[in-house]
Design a protein around this motif. Structure first.
Motif, PDB file in Angstrom:
ATOM      1  N   ALA A   5      -3.815   6.093  -2.967  1.00 38.26           N
ATOM      2  CA  ALA A   5      -4.818   5.753  -1.964  1.00 38.26           C
ATOM      3  C   ALA A   5      -6.213   5.921  -2.535  1.00 38.26           C
ATOM      4  O   ALA A   5      -6.515   6.892  -3.214  1.00 38.26           O
ATOM      5  CB  ALA A   5      -4.638   6.647  -0.729  1.00 38.26           C
ATOM      6  N   LYS A   6      -7.085   4.949  -2.253  1.00 40.85           N
ATOM      7  CA  LYS A   6      -8.482   4.987  -2.697  1.00 40.85           C
ATOM      8  C   LYS A   6      -9.394   5.082  -1.480  1.00 40.85           C
ATOM      9  O   LYS A   6      -9.003   4.751  -0.366  1.00 40.85           O
ATOM     10  CB  LYS A   6      -8.793   3.741  -3.516  1.00 40.85           C
ATOM     11  CG  LYS A   6      -7.962   3.599  -4.792  1.00 40.85           C
ATOM     12  CD  LYS A   6      -8.266   2.297  -5.507  1.00 40.85           C
ATOM     13  CE  LYS A   6      -7.774   1.112  -4.677  1.00 40.85           C
ATOM     14  NZ  LYS A   6      -7.962  -0.169  -5.401  1.00 40.85           N
ATOM     15  N   GLU A   7     -10.606   5.519  -1.733  1.00 40.55           N
ATOM     16  CA  GLU A   7     -11.554   5.667  -0.640  1.00 40.55           C
ATOM     17  C   GLU A   7     -11.863   4.334   0.015  1.00 40.55           C
ATOM     18  O   GLU A   7     -12.154   4.262   1.213  1.00 40.55           O
ATOM     19  CB  GLU A   7     -12.831   6.335  -1.140  1.00 40.55           C
ATOM     20  CG  GLU A   7     -13.728   6.869  -0.039  1.00 40.55           C
ATOM     21  CD  GLU A   7     -14.829   7.751  -0.566  1.00 40.55           C
ATOM     22  OE1 GLU A   7     -15.626   8.270   0.246  1.00 40.55           O
ATOM     23  OE2 GLU A   7     -14.905   7.941  -1.805  1.00 40.55           O
ATOM     24  N   SER A   8     -11.798   3.248  -0.757  1.00 34.42           N
ATOM     25  CA  SER A   8     -12.064   1.916  -0.213  1.00 34.42           C
ATOM     26  C   SER A   8     -10.933   1.426   0.686  1.00 34.42           C
ATOM     27  O   SER A   8     -11.087   0.416   1.379  1.00 34.42           O
ATOM     28  CB  SER A   8     -12.264   0.918  -1.358  1.00 34.42           C
ATOM     29  OG  SER A   8     -11.124   0.883  -2.205  1.00 34.42           O
ATOM     30  N   ASP A   9      -9.786   2.108   0.697  1.00 36.81           N
ATOM     31  CA  ASP A   9      -8.666   1.720   1.560  1.00 36.81           C
ATOM     32  C   ASP A   9      -8.833   2.210   2.993  1.00 36.81           C
ATOM     33  O   ASP A   9      -8.020   1.849   3.853  1.00 36.81           O
ATOM     34  CB  ASP A   9      -7.351   2.275   0.998  1.00 36.81           C
ATOM     35  CG  ASP A   9      -6.981   1.662  -0.331  1.00 36.81           C
ATOM     36  OD1 ASP A   9      -7.314   0.477  -0.559  1.00 36.81           O
ATOM     37  OD2 ASP A   9      -6.377   2.364  -1.169  1.00 36.81           O
ATOM     38  N   ALA A  10      -9.842   3.034   3.244  1.00 42.99           N
ATOM     39  CA  ALA A  10     -10.026   3.581   4.590  1.00 42.99           C
ATOM     40  C   ALA A  10     -10.376   2.468   5.576  1.00 42.99           C
ATOM     41  O   ALA A  10     -11.020   1.475   5.234  1.00 42.99           O
ATOM     42  CB  ALA A  10     -11.114   4.646   4.574  1.00 42.99           C
ATOM     43  N   GLY A  11      -9.944   2.653   6.807  1.00 48.75           N
ATOM     44  CA  GLY A  11     -10.214   1.678   7.857  1.00 48.75           C
ATOM     45  C   GLY A  11      -9.080   1.647   8.864  1.00 48.75           C
ATOM     46  O   GLY A  11      -8.262   2.565   8.934  1.00 48.75           O
ATOM     47  N   THR A  12      -9.034   0.591   9.656  1.00 50.44           N
ATOM     48  CA  THR A  12      -7.992   0.413  10.663  1.00 50.44           C
ATOM     49  C   THR A  12      -7.172  -0.818  10.317  1.00 50.44           C
ATOM     50  O   THR A  12      -7.714  -1.914  10.156  1.00 50.44           O
ATOM     51  CB  THR A  12      -8.594   0.249  12.069  1.00 50.44           C
ATOM     52  OG1 THR A  12      -9.465   1.349  12.343  1.00 50.44           O
ATOM     53  CG2 THR A  12      -7.499   0.211  13.122  1.00 50.44           C
ATOM     54  N   TYR A  13      -5.871  -0.625  10.213  1.00 55.11           N
ATOM     55  CA  TYR A  13      -4.944  -1.710   9.922  1.00 55.11           C
ATOM     56  C   TYR A  13      -4.215  -2.090  11.211  1.00 55.11           C
ATOM     57  O   TYR A  13      -3.730  -1.223  11.933  1.00 55.11           O
ATOM     58  CB  TYR A  13      -3.921  -1.289   8.865  1.00 55.11           C
ATOM     59  CG  TYR A  13      -4.529  -0.987   7.509  1.00 55.11           C
ATOM     60  CD1 TYR A  13      -4.468  -1.911   6.481  1.00 55.11           C
ATOM     61  CD2 TYR A  13      -5.160   0.236   7.266  1.00 55.11           C
ATOM     62  CE1 TYR A  13      -5.008  -1.642   5.227  1.00 55.11           C
ATOM     63  CE2 TYR A  13      -5.711   0.521   6.023  1.00 55.11           C
ATOM     64  CZ  TYR A  13      -5.626  -0.417   5.014  1.00 55.11           C
ATOM     65  OH  TYR A  13      -6.176  -0.142   3.777  1.00 55.11           O
ATOM     66  N   ARG A  14      -4.148  -3.398  11.470  1.00 58.55           N
ATOM     67  CA  ARG A  14      -3.443  -3.878  12.660  1.00 58.55           C
ATOM     68  C   ARG A  14      -2.274  -4.747  12.229  1.00 58.55           C
ATOM     69  O   ARG A  14      -2.423  -5.650  11.399  1.00 58.55           O
ATOM     70  CB  ARG A  14      -4.379  -4.701  13.543  1.00 58.55           C
ATOM     71  CG  ARG A  14      -3.820  -4.995  14.933  1.00 58.55           C
ATOM     72  CD  ARG A  14      -4.655  -6.010  15.669  1.00 58.55           C
ATOM     73  NE  ARG A  14      -4.351  -7.377  15.234  1.00 58.55           N
ATOM     74  CZ  ARG A  14      -4.986  -8.456  15.701  1.00 58.55           C
ATOM     75  NH1 ARG A  14      -5.974  -8.323  16.562  1.00 58.55           N
ATOM     76  NH2 ARG A  14      -4.651  -9.657  15.265  1.00 58.55           N
ATOM     77  N   CYS A  15      -1.114  -4.483  12.805  1.00 56.36           N
ATOM     78  CA  CYS A  15       0.091  -5.236  12.481  1.00 56.36           C
ATOM     79  C   CYS A  15       0.631  -5.900  13.744  1.00 56.36           C
ATOM     80  O   CYS A  15       0.864  -5.231  14.748  1.00 56.36           O
ATOM     81  CB  CYS A  15       1.164  -4.327  11.865  1.00 56.36           C
ATOM     82  SG  CYS A  15       2.708  -5.186  11.468  1.00 56.36           S
ATOM     83  N   ASP A  16       0.820  -7.216  13.681  1.00 56.09           N
ATOM     84  CA  ASP A  16       1.447  -7.981  14.754  1.00 56.09           C
ATOM     85  C   ASP A  16       2.827  -8.429  14.296  1.00 56.09           C
ATOM     86  O   ASP A  16       2.983  -8.974  13.194  1.00 56.09           O
ATOM     87  CB  ASP A  16       0.612  -9.208  15.121  1.00 56.09           C
ATOM     88  CG  ASP A  16      -0.693  -8.823  15.808  1.00 56.09           C
ATOM     89  OD1 ASP A  16      -0.800  -7.674  16.270  1.00 56.09           O
ATOM     90  OD2 ASP A  16      -1.595  -9.671  15.868  1.00 56.09           O
ATOM     91  N   VAL A  17       3.814  -8.206  15.138  1.00 55.47           N
ATOM     92  CA  VAL A  17       5.200  -8.574  14.829  1.00 55.47           C
ATOM     93  C   VAL A  17       5.641  -9.645  15.817  1.00 55.47           C
ATOM     94  O   VAL A  17       5.534  -9.461  17.032  1.00 55.47           O
ATOM     95  CB  VAL A  17       6.140  -7.348  14.897  1.00 55.47           C
ATOM     96  CG1 VAL A  17       7.551  -7.755  14.497  1.00 55.47           C
ATOM     97  CG2 VAL A  17       5.634  -6.231  14.005  1.00 55.47           C
ATOM     98  N   GLN A  18       6.158 -10.764  15.290  1.00 57.42           N
ATOM     99  CA  GLN A  18       6.642 -11.858  16.110  1.00 57.42           C
ATOM    100  C   GLN A  18       8.082 -12.181  15.743  1.00 57.42           C
ATOM    101  O   GLN A  18       8.511 -11.974  14.607  1.00 57.42           O
ATOM    102  CB  GLN A  18       5.782 -13.114  15.909  1.00 57.42           C
ATOM    103  CG  GLN A  18       4.335 -12.963  16.338  1.00 57.42           C
ATOM    104  CD  GLN A  18       3.510 -14.176  15.949  1.00 57.42           C
ATOM    105  OE1 GLN A  18       3.046 -14.282  14.815  1.00 57.42           O
ATOM    106  NE2 GLN A  18       3.337 -15.092  16.887  1.00 57.42           N
TER     107      GLN A  18
END
Length: 264
Positions: free
Chosen positions: A150-163
């Motif tokens: 993991a890198k500092e630039s990987d920080a944030g919010t990830y959203r996953c949609d499943v269909q």
């Protein structure tokens, strides 16, 4: 008067039209003999959905029921269920350089088959949010995102949609809020701040029985020392009280004799 006459005529015509239907409905209905012995398969019970959000499963019991209500040839089947497709936001804090992965499928959905779904990832880099306007596409074909490391630039919010692959129906949306921090920023070793009860619970959970045994032995030793001190104090108090009672109950002559001997 003409209006009244017209109303009476319309009412008479309507009654004449519905009268044969009413008479037909009052006739006795005859049930065929084939239906009297028919057996039907009926859903008699079902469990709740295995998950509170996203695609899950439930177990249903189906039985054959005869006209007398007797059940037979019961069997169970597993069917899909969907209570709510929005699963909210999960938070994670990861030190820089540590491997980490995000998965938007549960074990129930993996059991159905990962190839039966379409996965769409989006990322709001650097912030923790659920505002869909701030997300941009994040290209990955899998339901898992692996950060190694993991890198500092990987920080944030990830959203996953499943269909669903067959119908394109949206069955799950989940957000992952990820914080990536330097190793020397915060001491993540919280064992030092635990109380004795929390350490005992942690040791019991991890199966470490040695520390538990030493603490229990120490507690028993302290308890035994307290009981010994209490018995000693009770013995001294009983001796003093017995001496006072003996002196009080001695005859007066004996008491003077004791006083003379004491004075000598």
């Amino acid at each position: 008067m003409k209006t009244l006459e017209n109303s009476l005529i319309c009412g008479t015509l309507a009654f004449g039209f519905y009268l044969p239907l009413l008479a037909a409905s009052l006739e006795t209905v005859t049930i065929p003999e084939q239906l009297k012995s028919a057996v039907a398969k009926v859903l008699v019970s079902t469990t709740s959905c295995s998950v509170t959000c996203g695609l899950g499963f439930k177990v249903e019991e189906i039985c054959q029921i005869d006209p007398h209500g007797k059940r037979s040839h019961c069997n169970f089947r597993r069917s899909d269920c969907l209570t709510n497709w929005i699963c909210g936001l999960l938070h994670f804090t990861v030190p820089i350089g540590k491997p980490f992965k995000l998965s938007c499928l549960t074990s129930e959905m993996i059991g159905v088959g990962s190839q039966a779904f379409i996965y769409t990832w989006r990322l709001a880099r650097g912030i923790i949010t659920t505002d869909d306007l701030l997300f941009k596409p994040f290209k990955t074909p899998s339901y898992v995102i692996k950060l190694s490391p993991a890198k500092e630039s990987d920080a944030g919010t990830y959203r996953c949609d499943v269909q669903l692959m067959k119908t394109f129906k949206l069955v799950k949306r989940i957000y992952f809020g990820l914080r990536v921090i330097p190793n020397d920023l915060v001491n993540l070793n919280f064992q030092k701040s635990l109380t004795l009860e929390q350490k005992l619970a942690a040791n019991e959970k991890e199966g470490n029985q040695q520390n538990d045994t030493s603490v229990i032995v120490q507690w028993h030793q302290q308890s035994w020392q307290r009981r010994a001190l209490l018995v000693f104090l009770i013995g001294i108090g009983s001796g003093v009280a017995g001496g006072v009672l003996v002196v009080c109950w001695l005859p007066a002559g004996v008491q003077r004799h004791v006083e003379l001997v004491t004075n000598l």
